[in-house]
Scaffold this motif. Structure first.
Motif: not given
Length: 81
Positions: A59-81
């Motif tokens: 995700c990458d967003f800002r609350l207004s044009e004057d705010d700093l950008s907020y970035e985040n990344k979430v990861e998950i590893v999973f297995e399909v059997e």
């Protein structure tokens, strides 16, 4: 995949937002796996072959044009059997 670029969305505290899964991509008919990819994209559901996968959401967003950008990344590893 990018769902919305420079779109204004009001997020309400405590509400859950669900974004439906959509397959996107392409292949070349010259690709040795072209038949696999054609079949994969025809089926609307996600069916993964046996193996280990990593799913990452950004995700990458800002609350207004004057705010700093907020970035985040979430990861998950999973297995399909």
């Amino acid at each position: 995949m990018t769902l919305d670029v420079l779109k204004c969305t009001v997020l309400k505290k405590g509400e859950i937002y669900t974004i439906p899964f959509v397959k996107s991509g392409g292949w070349s008919n010259d690709d040795k796996d072209a038949k696999y990819w054609e079949s994969y994209y025809k089926d609307k559901e996600l069916k993964l072959p046996t193996g280990e996968y990593e799913l990452a959401a950004y995700c990458d967003f800002r609350l207004s044009e004057d705010d700093l950008s907020y970035e985040n990344k979430v990861e998950i590893v999973f297995e399909v059997e």
